[in-house]
Design an enzyme around this catalytic site. Structure first.
Site, short mmCIF file in Angstrom:
data_model
loop_
_atom_site.label_atom_id
_atom_site.label_comp_id
_atom_site.label_asym_id
_atom_site.label_seq_id
_atom_site.Cartn_x
_atom_site.Cartn_y
_atom_site.Cartn_z
N CYS A 222 0.84 -1.21 0.00
CA CYS A 222 0.00 0.00 0.00
C CYS A 222 0.87 1.26 0.00
O CYS A 222 2.00 1.23 0.49
CB CYS A 222 -0.86 0.03 1.25
SG CYS A 222 -1.85 -1.43 1.49
N GLU B 291 18.17 -16.89 -8.19
CA GLU B 291 17.78 -15.51 -8.50
C GLU B 291 17.23 -15.41 -9.93
O GLU B 291 16.23 -14.73 -10.18
CB GLU B 291 18.99 -14.58 -8.27
CG GLU B 291 18.78 -13.14 -8.63
CD GLU B 291 17.63 -12.44 -7.91
OE1 GLU B 291 17.06 -13.01 -6.97
OE2 GLU B 291 17.27 -11.33 -8.34
N ARG C 208 5.10 0.33 -6.18
CA ARG C 208 5.03 -0.54 -5.00
C ARG C 208 4.08 -1.72 -5.21
O ARG C 208 4.14 -2.70 -4.47
CB ARG C 208 4.56 0.26 -3.78
CG ARG C 208 5.55 1.31 -3.34
CD ARG C 208 4.92 2.29 -2.37
NE ARG C 208 4.63 1.73 -1.08
CZ ARG C 208 5.37 1.90 0.00
NH1 ARG C 208 6.47 2.63 -0.07
NH2 ARG C 208 5.02 1.37 1.15
N LYS D 85 6.53 -3.89 -3.98
CA LYS D 85 7.96 -3.55 -3.97
C LYS D 85 8.54 -3.69 -2.58
O LYS D 85 9.61 -4.23 -2.40
CB LYS D 85 8.17 -2.13 -4.50
CG LYS D 85 9.63 -1.71 -4.57
CD LYS D 85 10.41 -2.56 -5.57
CE LYS D 85 11.89 -2.27 -5.55
NZ LYS D 85 12.64 -3.34 -6.24
N LYS E 189 13.46 -14.15 -10.86
CA LYS E 189 13.18 -13.05 -11.80
C LYS E 189 12.15 -13.48 -12.83
O LYS E 189 11.21 -12.76 -13.12
CB LYS E 189 14.44 -12.59 -12.54
CG LYS E 189 15.46 -11.79 -11.78
CD LYS E 189 15.02 -10.41 -11.37
CE LYS E 189 14.29 -10.43 -10.08
NZ LYS E 189 14.98 -10.31 -8.85
N HIS F 199 18.70 -35.75 -8.25
CA HIS F 199 17.93 -36.21 -7.09
C HIS F 199 16.45 -35.86 -7.21
O HIS F 199 15.76 -35.76 -6.20
CB HIS F 199 18.54 -35.61 -5.81
CG HIS F 199 19.96 -36.02 -5.62
ND1 HIS F 199 20.31 -37.26 -5.14
CD2 HIS F 199 21.13 -35.39 -5.91
CE1 HIS F 199 21.64 -37.36 -5.12
NE2 HIS F 199 22.15 -36.23 -5.58
N TRP G 187 -3.04 -2.51 -1.46
CA TRP G 187 -2.63 -3.86 -1.85
C TRP G 187 -3.36 -4.77 -0.86
O TRP G 187 -3.05 -4.78 0.33
CB TRP G 187 -1.12 -3.98 -1.72
CG TRP G 187 -0.53 -5.25 -2.24
CD1 TRP G 187 -0.20 -5.54 -3.53
CD2 TRP G 187 -0.17 -6.41 -1.47
NE1 TRP G 187 0.33 -6.80 -3.61
CE2 TRP G 187 0.36 -7.35 -2.37
CE3 TRP G 187 -0.26 -6.74 -0.11
CZ2 TRP G 187 0.81 -8.60 -1.95
CZ3 TRP G 187 0.19 -7.99 0.30
CH2 TRP G 187 0.73 -8.90 -0.62
N GLU H 85 8.60 -13.98 -11.30
CA GLU H 85 7.98 -12.72 -10.86
C GLU H 85 7.34 -11.95 -12.00
O GLU H 85 6.26 -11.41 -11.85
CB GLU H 85 9.06 -11.80 -10.26
CG GLU H 85 9.43 -12.11 -8.84
CD GLU H 85 10.33 -11.03 -8.26
OE1 GLU H 85 11.44 -10.84 -8.78
OE2 GLU H 85 9.92 -10.38 -7.30
O1 M6R Z 1 13.38 -4.76 0.24
P1 M6R Z 1 13.92 -6.14 0.50
O2 M6R Z 1 15.21 -6.39 -0.16
O3 M6R Z 1 13.93 -6.51 1.95
O4 M6R Z 1 12.84 -7.10 -0.19
C1 M6R Z 1 12.92 -8.48 -0.10
C2 M6R Z 1 12.05 -9.14 -1.13
O5 M6R Z 1 10.70 -8.80 -0.92
C3 M6R Z 1 12.44 -8.75 -2.56
O6 M6R Z 1 13.78 -9.03 -2.81
C4 M6R Z 1 11.57 -9.48 -3.58
O7 M6R Z 1 11.85 -10.84 -3.58
C5 M6R Z 1 11.78 -8.86 -4.96
N1 M6R Z 1 10.52 -8.69 -5.60
C6 M6R Z 1 12.67 -9.64 -5.83
O8 M6R Z 1 12.74 -9.18 -7.13
#
Ligand code: M6R
Length: 614
Positions: free
Chosen positions: A2, A487, A27, A609, A491, A510, A75, A494
């Site tokens: 939010c 990672e 956000r 975000k 990506k 495995h 949100w 997401e």
């Molecule tokens: O602000 P932060 O680094 O603490 O956030 C952690 C996660 O919420 C953040 O990395 C999230 O996984 C991202 N959307 C990744 O791209």
């Protein structure tokens, strides 16, 4: 998550609030709304499901006058995303309107009690319960709005950043926070309010960060008055923010994510500036040097983080254990905080967070502090809650990251972890001088090599549409590149909504190998380093099952190239720094697949975000 915007001054509030909501769109949200106090003192609330643009269409023929107002992007947590559950919420008599970030955990009990007292509720939200409670306290105790807010908040369990306006009061906004950020911008004869500094930065650089359990009264043409919920007066501290408006614009790129991917060479160079000396033979991080005894004597390091920051933490584990010989554990902050972990006084807890506001990471820090551990933060957002709640730390300093999918913040976190490793290893004398200097020299070269890596963009853009058919992806890497695989997979899922899993390459046998067929794209991070031969065997195993191999290789490598269906070369570097280069093509791959699938890469569905609720 939010977003909150507020304005009080001599201008019309509505355009400022709408612009602020647009700035907060990054956000993530599902509905938007605004409450304006007009010149007659009436509160007009307008809200709608959907985007800020939908709110603007909705208000076209409405009274949007007023120089005081609050606005919100929601949100959904309690109650589905719809018009009624959108903020602001009126109190029963419509004499108050509230916006709220966070979660009121005991809202159900309070609601039950208020219903008994004759209150009726329009929405399913915890926020409406809070505004009704404030109204109830205000009328029964005959107190002013600030006092009513203070008293209501003493009954509340949970997290909140709130702003409240009152019918008949054209001069005031009351705001409060606990475990959810709130910033007041101090302009010339005007005040701004926001959940982070992005909507404020174009009007003023002077800000006051509210602390937990503080209630601020923001009155036109007066000083800000702040009291805690237990009625202790506190002195507002005005700080300067460093962010510029320029940094918030897309700068010619179609999306913030692409802009932020491309910024990496410059930003990583900035993150190292002043920390690596000009001769490139010395690293020094003030946060470590100032606390050197703690780092020299640390028996263990525990890294706590979430999401992408947790992946950076895993690379930190490999770095610190290899060069500093300190045992490292990497924990999801959300698990750590609830599992009664063993924390010793001579442990160092490193909290990693881009936003500095992640609720679980903040709670993990609190737990570590209570156990007497020294807590160090790695954070991007200057002045956010994590740097303010840790004993010491290092900023990544890569400027605001607006794209929901973290890119430059990740490589900056890894860079800071590398700088920390080199500083500690030197202090502990666990690294040979030659190796120390060679690594520093190579780290300093990384921005230039990132620039070269970005030249792969055109090829990746060409390949990406081929993969839009895929329902699943597997990402595999070994050693330092295992977290890179995680990672890369994160990506992709997401922003393209394709299911993707990352594994250490050897783990494939495995279980995941059962999934491999001609339909399955398998991404290998296979630089010509370390246990290269083993990765080569894993690629052969995938090819034998007709999997489609997309690999990241070191420039000049022939063997993996021969086996791969698609290949992207990155410059040669030290094994421990490969993640800084290899993650770039993976960011670009996710970006271009998502674009080919016509997904909203900057605001992916359901994502926020900064995750300020647990
Ligand atoms: O602000 P932060 O680094 O603490 O956030 C952690 C996660 O919420 C953040 O990395 C999230 O996984 C991202 N959307 C990744 O791209």
């Amino acid at each position: 998550m939010c977003g909150i915007v507020g304005y009080i001054g001599n201008k019309e509030a509505y355009p400022i609030l709408i612009k602020g909501l647009h700035r907060l769109e990054y956000r993530g949200y599902d509905s938007a709304g605004v409450a304006l106090v007009n010149a007659e003192g009436n509160i007009n609330v307008y809200k709608t499901k959907g985007k800020v643009d939908d709110l603007e269409s909705f208000t076209k023929d409405k009274d949007i006058s007023g120089t005081v107002g609050i606005a919100h992007t929601r949100w959904a947590t309690h109650g589905e995303p719809n018009d009624v559950n959108a903020h602001p919420h009126y109190s029963q008599s419509k004499s108050l309107a509230i916006i709220h970030n966070g979660i009121i955990e005991n809202y159900a009990i309070i609601k039950k009690d208020l219903i008994k007292r004759g209150f009726e509720f329009q929405s399913d939200t915890d926020t409406e319960v809070l505004v009704q409670l404030i109204e109830y306290i205000k009328t029964t105790n005959k107190v002013d709005l600030q006092r009513a807010v203070q008293l209501a908040l003493t009954q509340v369990i949970g997290a909140y950043a709130i702003a409240v306006v009152e019918k008949g009061n054209t001069n005031q906004i009351v705001a409060a926070r606990k475990a959810s950020p709130l910033v007041i911008g101090v302009g010339d004869g005007e005040f701004f309010l926001a959940s982070d500094a992005t909507p404020i930065v174009e009007y003023t650089k002077k800000v006051i960060y509210l602390n937990d359990q503080e209630v601020a009264v923001i009155t036109r043409n007066e000083e800000i008055h702040i009291k805690t919920i237990s009625d202790v007066e506190t002195t507002p501290v005005v700080k300067e923010i460093e962010m510029s408006l320029n940094e918030l614009e897309r700068g010619g790129f179609p999306h913030f994510m692409l802009k932020e991917i491309y910024e990496q060479p410059r930003r990583i160079a900035e993150a190292m500036r002043g920390r690596i000396n000009v001769d490139r033979n010395r690293v020094s991080l003030a946060g470590i040097i100032d606390n050197k005894e703690k780092f020299i004597n640390a028996k263990r390091i525990i890294i706590v983080a979430c999401g992408t920051s947790w992946h950076a933490g895993l690379i930190g584990e490999y770095l610190i254990e290899e060069f500093c010989r300190i045992p490292v554990e990497v924990e999801y902050a959300s698990e750590f905080r609830y599992r009664n972990p063993i924390i010793h006084k001579d442990d160092i807890v490193i909290a990693i967070s881009q936003s500095g506001e992640t609720a679980d990471t903040l709670a993990a820090i609190e737990l570590a502090k209570k156990s007497g551990a020294f807590v160090y933060g790695i954070c991007n957002v200057v002045g956010s809650s994590i740097p303010r709640n840790t004993d010491s730390g290092t900023y990544t300093h890569v400027g605001p990251e607006i794209g929901v999918a973290s890119t430059k913040a990740f490589t900056a976190q890894v860079t800071v972890l590398a700088l920390m490793t080199l500083t500690i290893a030197r202090l502990k004398k666990t690294i040979e001088d030659d190796l120390y200097k060679r690594l520093i020299h190579e780290l300093a070269e990384i921005p230039e090599k990132m620039e070269k890596t970005l030249a792969t963009n055109a090829k990746i853009k060409q390949i990406a549409p081929i993969f839009t058919y895929a329902k699943n992806f597997i990402y595999l890497g070994r050693g330092y590149n295992y977290p890179v695989a995680l990672e890369g997979a994160l990506k992709l899922k997401e922003i393209s909504y394709i299911h993707a899993e990352g594994y250490p390459a050897a783990e494939m046998k495995h279980g995941p190998i059962a999934l491999i067929d001609a339909e399955m794209p398998v991404v290998f991070i296979a630089p010509h380093k370390g246990i290269y031969e083993k990765t080569l065997s894993n690629i052969q195993e995938v090819k034998a099952r007709k999997g489609r191999v997309f690999s990241i290789i070191t420039q000049g490598d022939r063997e993996v190239r021969k086996l791969s269906d698609f290949c992207i070369s990155i410059p040669e570097t030290e094994e421990c720094f490969v993640p800084l280069l290899a993650s770039i093509p993976l960011q670009l791959l996710a970006y271009h697949i998502a674009i080919a699938k016509e997904c909203n890469v900057d605001q992916p569905r359901n994502l926020a975000k900064s995750v300020t609720v647990e």
